[in-house]
Design a protein around this motif. Structure first.
Motif, PDB file in Angstrom:
ATOM      1  N   GLY A 259       0.853  -0.863  -0.178  1.00  0.00           N
ATOM      2  CA  GLY A 259       0.093   0.211   0.150  1.00  0.00           C
ATOM      3  C   GLY A 259       0.849   1.558  -0.231  1.00  0.00           C
ATOM      4  O   GLY A 259       2.120   1.563   0.793  1.00  0.00           O
ATOM      5  N   THR A 260       0.423   2.211  -0.441  1.00  0.00           N
ATOM      6  CA  THR A 260       0.301   3.733  -0.231  1.00  0.00           C
ATOM      7  C   THR A 260       0.194   4.893   0.825  1.00  0.00           C
ATOM      8  O   THR A 260      -1.508   4.932   0.862  1.00  0.00           O
ATOM      9  N   LEU A 261       0.475   6.091   1.055  1.00  0.00           N
ATOM     10  CA  LEU A 261       0.156   6.357   2.377  1.00  0.00           C
ATOM     11  C   LEU A 261       0.366   8.279   1.716  1.00  0.00           C
ATOM     12  O   LEU A 261       1.867   8.106   1.425  1.00  0.00           O
ATOM     13  N   GLN A 262       0.095   8.700   1.590  1.00  0.00           N
ATOM     14  CA  GLN A 262       0.062  10.463   1.192  1.00  0.00           C
ATOM     15  C   GLN A 262      -0.877  10.972   1.669  1.00  0.00           C
ATOM     16  O   GLN A 262      -1.814  11.234   2.295  1.00  0.00           O
ATOM     17  N   VAL A 263      -0.294  12.759   2.176  1.00  0.00           N
ATOM     18  CA  VAL A 263      -0.652  13.315   2.856  1.00  0.00           C
ATOM     19  C   VAL A 263       0.036  14.481   2.167  1.00  0.00           C
ATOM     20  O   VAL A 263       1.505  14.559   2.036  1.00  0.00           O
ATOM     21  N   HIS A 264      -0.742  15.549   1.903  1.00  0.00           N
ATOM     22  CA  HIS A 264      -0.759  16.981   1.208  1.00  0.00           C
ATOM     23  C   HIS A 264      -0.646  18.310   2.636  1.00  0.00           C
ATOM     24  O   HIS A 264      -0.431  18.977   1.856  1.00  0.00           O
ATOM     25  N   ASP A 265      -0.727  18.064   3.631  1.00  0.00           N
ATOM     26  CA  ASP A 265      -0.912  18.838   4.460  1.00  0.00           C
ATOM     27  C   ASP A 265      -0.523  17.998   5.472  1.00  0.00           C
ATOM     28  O   ASP A 265      -1.325  19.092   7.125  1.00  0.00           O
ATOM     29  N   PHE A 266       0.135  17.806   5.797  1.00  0.00           N
ATOM     30  CA  PHE A 266       0.379  16.624   7.065  1.00  0.00           C
ATOM     31  C   PHE A 266       1.274  17.475   8.677  1.00  0.00           C
ATOM     32  O   PHE A 266       1.033  17.721   9.860  1.00  0.00           O
ATOM     33  N   ILE A 267       1.618  18.732   8.265  1.00  0.00           N
ATOM     34  CA  ILE A 267       2.069  20.182   9.232  1.00  0.00           C
ATOM     35  C   ILE A 267       0.895  20.416   9.949  1.00  0.00           C
ATOM     36  O   ILE A 267       0.853  20.954  11.193  1.00  0.00           O
ATOM     37  N   ILE A 268      -0.189  21.808   9.125  1.00  0.00           N
ATOM     38  CA  ILE A 268      -0.894  22.286   9.227  1.00  0.00           C
ATOM     39  C   ILE A 268      -2.622  22.075   8.391  1.00  0.00           C
ATOM     40  O   ILE A 268      -1.891  22.398   7.079  1.00  0.00           O
ATOM     41  N   PHE A 277      -6.108  11.803   4.676  1.00  0.00           N
ATOM     42  CA  PHE A 277      -5.167  11.873   4.231  1.00  0.00           C
ATOM     43  C   PHE A 277      -5.676  10.617   2.935  1.00  0.00           C
ATOM     44  O   PHE A 277      -6.915  10.406   3.040  1.00  0.00           O
ATOM     45  N   SER A 278      -5.031  10.164   1.993  1.00  0.00           N
ATOM     46  CA  SER A 278      -5.516   9.100   1.115  1.00  0.00           C
ATOM     47  C   SER A 278      -4.690   7.814   0.937  1.00  0.00           C
ATOM     48  O   SER A 278      -3.723   7.994   1.983  1.00  0.00           O
ATOM     49  N   THR A 279      -5.385   6.685   0.437  1.00  0.00           N
ATOM     50  CA  THR A 279      -4.367   4.842   1.030  1.00  0.00           C
ATOM     51  C   THR A 279      -4.901   4.675  -0.157  1.00  0.00           C
ATOM     52  O   THR A 279      -6.061   5.024  -1.313  1.00  0.00           O
ATOM     53  N   SER A 280      -4.331   3.226  -0.573  1.00  0.00           N
ATOM     54  CA  SER A 280      -4.210   2.868  -1.669  1.00  0.00           C
ATOM     55  C   SER A 280      -3.259   1.499  -1.112  1.00  0.00           C
ATOM     56  O   SER A 280      -3.084   1.191  -0.820  1.00  0.00           O
ATOM     57  N   THR A 281      -4.687   0.560  -1.765  1.00  0.00           N
ATOM     58  CA  THR A 281      -4.014  -0.410  -1.743  1.00  0.00           C
ATOM     59  C   THR A 281      -3.462  -1.145  -2.491  1.00  0.00           C
ATOM     60  O   THR A 281      -4.952  -1.629  -2.895  1.00  0.00           O
ATOM     61  N   LYS A 282      -2.811  -2.822  -2.759  1.00  0.00           N
ATOM     62  CA  LYS A 282      -2.855  -3.817  -4.364  1.00  0.00           C
ATOM     63  C   LYS A 282      -3.236  -2.988  -5.491  1.00  0.00           C
ATOM     64  O   LYS A 282      -4.027  -2.916  -6.514  1.00  0.00           O
TER      65      LYS A 282
END
Length: 363
Positions: A259-268, A277-282
């Protein structure tokens, strides 16, 4: 059972970030601003109680020493320039004051170890001001990263924090002055990217840290922009990027075997009241390789309190456990502060040594 009185915190200095944290203290249910200190009474009064959300009863101290001696203060929030941390954090710990210390925690790990030693000797809780760690979203991200079915084993992490500072900032801000916050963009923006990398790697230190080509320093030798490549014993890798010279970006991408995790505003977060946040699996392609199968999904977490209020609430809880029930200070927070500082030191050392790899012993 009687309700326990809020933890009484003093603000040591009048840095701009103190306004944000003072508002957070006002919102948190278990902690209150009891006092504020600056080098003079006039400067301490300059940010008015109304502006900062201070209660009208807040005590004004005209010196840092006076605040440290105040018996009606349990803990201190310290937003002083990094070069002053070791002196004032040690002195505060010796007075038995618990510490919420702005990041970077010190100019180097040797200084920070002096602070930790003073905290341990005096039974004092210390926590750094890495606010995003306390957002409810962060725990949900950890659950995904720890899931062997959805995420698998971590392979690589990429983290970036940049913002385009204006001319006044680049000339006058404490973060570009070698005698004040001498780690520059690495200590400020880079601290967050290093913490994100450690967070994804379950706080395991890498084997090597190598600065990437092209660091930009100002005339005083302070880092304005840099990056680094990190490698672990088992082949995991990470890159970090931090800059005062590029558009506002706050990204984490963590890639696992499944899988993959992505965050585009993780600090503020983009919005104070929710974080996603977004995730994808397989994930894969369709038969024609023209579109994705198992596209990423978004996860939205509504926040009861702003993340900075969550931070001070947790700090207040830990201090309350010590004050009211004789608990020991929580060692998790200083341990991850130290690891973050170690990696910041390694990046700077690699830059200073013409991009040589720096080997960490795991200490």
């Amino acid at each position: 059972m009687a309700t326990e009185s809020p933890i009484r915190i003093g603000v040591l200095g009048c840095a701009e970030i103190a306004r944000k944290i003072s508002r957070a203290i006002h919102l948190a249910p278990n902690i209150t601003v009891a006092a504020v200190a600056s080098r003079s009474v006039e400067k301490a009064k300059a940010p008015s109680p109304a502006t900062n959300g201070y209660p009208p009863t807040v005590k004004i101290h005209g010196s840092y020493e006076s605040l440290l001696d105040d018996p009606e203060v349990d803990a201190l929030y310290v937003p002083l320039p990094t070069s002053l941390h070791v002196e004032w954090a040690v002195r505060a710990a010796e007075k038995g004051k618990h510490l919420l210390l702005e990041k970077p925690v010190a100019m180097n790990v040797v200084e920070f170890d002096k602070i930790i030693a003073a905290c341990e000797a005096n039974g004092v809780q210390i926590m750094d001001g890495t606010i995003w760690m306390h957002n409810p979203r962060t725990q949900k991200m950890k659950e995904f990263l720890s899931d062997p079915e959805r995420f698998g084993q971590l392979k690589t992490v990429h983290s970036c924090f940049s913002f385009a500072a204006d001319e006044n900032f680049l000339e006058n801000d404490v973060r570009v002055k070698p005698g004040l916050d001498g780690l520059g963009a690495l200590g400020d923006a880079g601290w967050y990217t290093i913490r994100a990398t450690l967070f994804a790697n379950n706080y395991e230190l890498p084997k090597t840290v190598t600065a990437l080509p092209g660091p930009i320093l100002n005339e005083a030798g302070v880092i304005l922009s840099c990056g680094a490549f990190l490698r672990w014993e088992d082949g995991r890798t990470a890159t970090i990027s931090c800059s005062f010279l590029a558009n506002l970006t706050m990204d984490i991408t963590a890639v696992g075997t499944r899988g993959t995790l992505q965050v585009h505003d993780f600090i503020i977060p983009f919005q104070e009241t929710e974080a996603s946040f977004s995730t994808s699996t397989k994930a894969w392609f369709n038969d024609g390789v023209t579109a994705w199968v198992n596209k990423p999904s978004e996860h939205k977490i509504v926040t009861e309190l702003p993340q900075e209020a969550c931070m001070v609430r947790e700090f207040g809880r830990l201090v309350g456990e010590i004050k009211n029930r004789g608990a020991k200070p929580d060692g998790f927070w200083p341990s991850i502060s130290r690891k973050t500082q170690l990696l910041a030191d390694a990046v700077k050392e690699s830059i200073d040594k013409n991009l040589e790899p720096i080997f960490l012993s795991g200490s």
